[in-house]
Design a protein around this motif. Structure first.
Motif, PDB file in Angstrom:
ATOM      1  N   UNK A   1       0.829  -1.209   0.000  1.00 41.53           N
ATOM      2  CA  UNK A   1       0.000   0.000   0.000  1.00 41.53           C
ATOM      3  C   UNK A   1       0.861   1.256   0.000  1.00 41.53           C
ATOM      4  N   UNK A   2       1.887   1.277   0.865  1.00 38.89           N
ATOM      5  CA  UNK A   2       2.791   2.441   0.917  1.00 38.89           C
ATOM      6  C   UNK A   2       3.448   2.661  -0.432  1.00 38.89           C
ATOM      7  N   UNK A   3       3.917   1.597  -1.056  1.00 37.15           N
ATOM      8  CA  UNK A   3       4.613   1.726  -2.338  1.00 37.15           C
ATOM      9  C   UNK A   3       3.652   2.155  -3.451  1.00 37.15           C
ATOM     10  N   UNK A   4       2.421   1.652  -3.419  1.00 37.94           N
ATOM     11  CA  UNK A   4       1.455   2.037  -4.444  1.00 37.94           C
ATOM     12  C   UNK A   4       1.103   3.519  -4.337  1.00 37.94           C
ATOM     13  N   UNK A   5       0.865   3.984  -3.100  1.00 39.74           N
ATOM     14  CA  UNK A   5       0.533   5.395  -2.908  1.00 39.74           C
ATOM     15  C   UNK A   5       1.732   6.277  -3.246  1.00 39.74           C
ATOM     16  N   UNK A   6       2.928   5.808  -2.915  1.00 40.56           N
ATOM     17  CA  UNK A   6       4.158   6.540  -3.257  1.00 40.56           C
ATOM     18  C   UNK A   6       4.269   6.692  -4.775  1.00 40.56           C
ATOM     19  N   UNK A   7       4.051   5.615  -5.502  1.00 42.28           N
ATOM     20  CA  UNK A   7       4.155   5.667  -6.967  1.00 42.28           C
ATOM     21  C   UNK A   7       3.096   6.587  -7.581  1.00 42.28           C
ATOM     22  N   UNK A   8       1.941   6.653  -6.937  1.00 45.33           N
ATOM     23  CA  UNK A   8       0.848   7.472  -7.465  1.00 45.33           C
ATOM     24  C   UNK A   8       1.046   8.960  -7.177  1.00 45.33           C
ATOM     25  N   UNK A   9       1.451   9.292  -5.959  1.00 47.30           N
ATOM     26  CA  UNK A   9       1.465  10.688  -5.524  1.00 47.30           C
ATOM     27  C   UNK A   9       2.850  11.352  -5.547  1.00 47.30           C
ATOM     28  N   UNK A  10       3.920  10.572  -5.541  1.00 50.41           N
ATOM     29  CA  UNK A  10       5.257  11.160  -5.416  1.00 50.41           C
ATOM     30  C   UNK A  10       6.076  11.031  -6.699  1.00 50.41           C
ATOM     31  N   UNK A  11       6.081   9.857  -7.296  1.00 51.14           N
ATOM     32  CA  UNK A  11       6.916   9.615  -8.477  1.00 51.14           C
ATOM     33  C   UNK A  11       6.470  10.504  -9.639  1.00 51.14           C
ATOM     34  N   UNK A  12       7.459  11.167 -10.249  1.00 56.28           N
ATOM     35  CA  UNK A  12       7.239  12.038 -11.414  1.00 56.28           C
ATOM     36  C   UNK A  12       6.304  13.209 -11.121  1.00 56.28           C
ATOM     37  N   UNK A  13       6.255  13.613  -9.853  1.00 59.41           N
ATOM     38  CA  UNK A  13       5.453  14.771  -9.457  1.00 59.41           C
ATOM     39  C   UNK A  13       6.359  15.782  -8.751  1.00 59.41           C
ATOM     40  N   UNK A  14       6.030  17.087  -8.811  1.00 62.37           N
ATOM     41  CA  UNK A  14       6.821  18.076  -8.067  1.00 62.37           C
ATOM     42  C   UNK A  14       6.775  17.766  -6.572  1.00 62.37           C
ATOM     43  N   UNK A  15       7.924  17.739  -5.924  1.00 57.14           N
ATOM     44  CA  UNK A  15       7.968  17.397  -4.500  1.00 57.14           C
ATOM     45  C   UNK A  15       7.681  18.653  -3.676  1.00 57.14           C
ATOM     46  N   UNK A  16       6.589  18.607  -2.928  1.00 55.81           N
ATOM     47  CA  UNK A  16       6.166  19.730  -2.106  1.00 55.81           C
ATOM     48  C   UNK A  16       5.653  19.200  -0.768  1.00 55.81           C
ATOM     49  N   UNK A  17       5.661  20.066   0.238  1.00 51.75           N
ATOM     50  CA  UNK A  17       5.193  19.662   1.566  1.00 51.75           C
ATOM     51  C   UNK A  17       3.755  19.166   1.523  1.00 51.75           C
ATOM     52  N   UNK A  18       2.889  19.862   0.779  1.00 49.36           N
ATOM     53  CA  UNK A  18       1.478  19.459   0.711  1.00 49.36           C
ATOM     54  C   UNK A  18       1.322  18.079   0.086  1.00 49.36           C
ATOM     55  N   UNK A  19       2.179  17.770  -0.893  1.00 45.67           N
ATOM     56  CA  UNK A  19       2.068  16.470  -1.551  1.00 45.67           C
ATOM     57  C   UNK A  19       2.531  15.352  -0.605  1.00 45.67           C
TER      58      UNK A  19
END
Length: 368
Positions: free
Chosen positions: A144-162
């Motif tokens: 679950x952690x890895x799936x959510x990481x791939x969805x919300x973090x990978x290839x996205x601008x890294x920001x505190x809100x994200x």
């Protein structure tokens, strides 16, 4: 012998008090006895050395996965077979107020998956109690952690809100607690080190976040967790530990280059450019250093001024600055610019990491 009086006022009554005679005894030699075996010594140092040699202090120890277990605040977030639990120097073992044998203890510890538990080890000299929290996630929670990481973090601008969104969603979907904490601490550390992404952390807070991430993930053997631990070690210039966790790809190449320079050897650049093989967000300097190590020599020469410029930035850490200086020294030497290489040796001549190579280049120049 005449009585001696001492004219000391004993109180309001006045008068004198007789001091009784003190019997005299012949001088006896001073000795020091070992309280373990009774052997007698003529001086204190001889007894101390005897105790050190013959009666060494035996402190019980509990290890898991070849690492010492902390007495307090230890968290086990990954399963370990009985063979990975090791008990040393213990004559008595108690788990949650129940006495067990060493074999039973190792089997019991390997079966616990949740809750707070107490392990007390006792030897002839010492007793130590370990307070351990077990929070071993299921495969589904890790995924679950890895799936959510791939969805919300990978290839996205890294920001505190994200990152906050990543934490919220993973918790709602019952993601592994310490896996989530380790990943998010690392991501917050990236923002703190770069001072970007709307972070409220100061530039000096990145190190605490990185180390908290490594601690949370230390027992977790997953590709994402191992890559984070490798990058934290690379940031700390612990190159051997980093390459053991990430044995392939761009991280490994950078570690191999740095290890070579640390051992006093020149490192040749790769023949062709090596692309990044991971999608984990990293801080700007780490990304630039790893990318530089993956470039052919001609491109390293071309991009060296840009890398050196980054070393002069206010936010550049001492760990990163010394890596950049070592790369500049090596690149100049490999490109045949020995004068410029010598310039960099002056900055590294007393570096604990790269002194050997700096000294070697100085000697080579002097012998030309």
């Amino acid at each position: 012998m005449a009585k001696i009086t001492d004219a000391v006022d004993p109180g309001n009554a006045g008068g004198s008090v007789l001091i009784p005679e003190i019997p005299t005894e012949p001088n006896r030699p001073l000795t020091f006895k070992c309280n373990k075996c009774g052997e007698v010594f003529t001086d204190r140092e001889a007894r101390r050395q005897h105790i050190f040699d013959q009666h060494p202090f035996k402190r019980p120890q509990l290890l898991v996965g070849s690492r010492m277990v902390k007495e307090r605040g230890e968290v086990v977030a990954s399963p370990f077979p009985p063979a990975d639990w090791v008990i040393q120097q213990a004559e008595r073992i108690v788990i949650d107020q129940q006495e067990v044998s060493s074999r039973q203890a190792c089997r019991r510890l390997s079966e616990i998956t949740s809750g707070f538990h107490e392990v007390t080890l006792t030897s002839a000299d010492y007793s130590v109690t370990y307070h351990i929290e077990f929070d071993i996630p299921t495969e589904a929670q890790l995924a679950t952690v890895e799936r959510v990481f791939n969805t919300l973090i990978v290839n996205q601008p890294l920001e505190s809100d994200r990152i906050a969104q990543f934490i919220t969603v993973a918790k709602q979907e019952d993601g592994a607690r310490y896996y989530l904490e380790g990943v998010s601490d690392f991501l917050y550390g990236v923002l703190a080190k770069d001072q970007r992404g709307g972070t409220s952390l100061g530039p000096d807070d990145y190190s605490a976040k990185y180390h908290a991430a490594r601690e949370a993930l230390r027992f977790l053997n997953r590709p994402l967790a191992n890559l984070i631990k490798a990058l934290v070690n690379f940031n700390d210039n612990a190159f051997n530990e980093a390459v053991a966790l990430a044995p392939g790809g761009q991280v490994a190449i950078a570690c191999q280059v740095m290890n070579g320079l640390r051992s006093g050897k020149h490192c040749s650049a790769p023949d062709t450019r090596i692309a990044s093989d991971h999608s984990l967000p990293v801080d700007t300097l780490t990304a630039e250093i790893m990318r530089f190590c993956s470039l052919p020599l001609a491109e390293q020469q071309e991009q060296l001024p840009q890398l050196v410029h980054l070393a002069s930035k206010r936010l550049t850490t001492d760990h990163d600055r010394v890596k950049i200086q070592a790369l500049a020294m090596n690149t100049c030497w490999e490109a045949g610019d020995h004068e410029e290489a010598t310039h960099w040796t002056k900055k590294l001549r007393h570096s604990p990491l790269f002194e050997a190579l700096a000294t070697r280049i100085i000697e080579d120049v002097e012998n030309e």
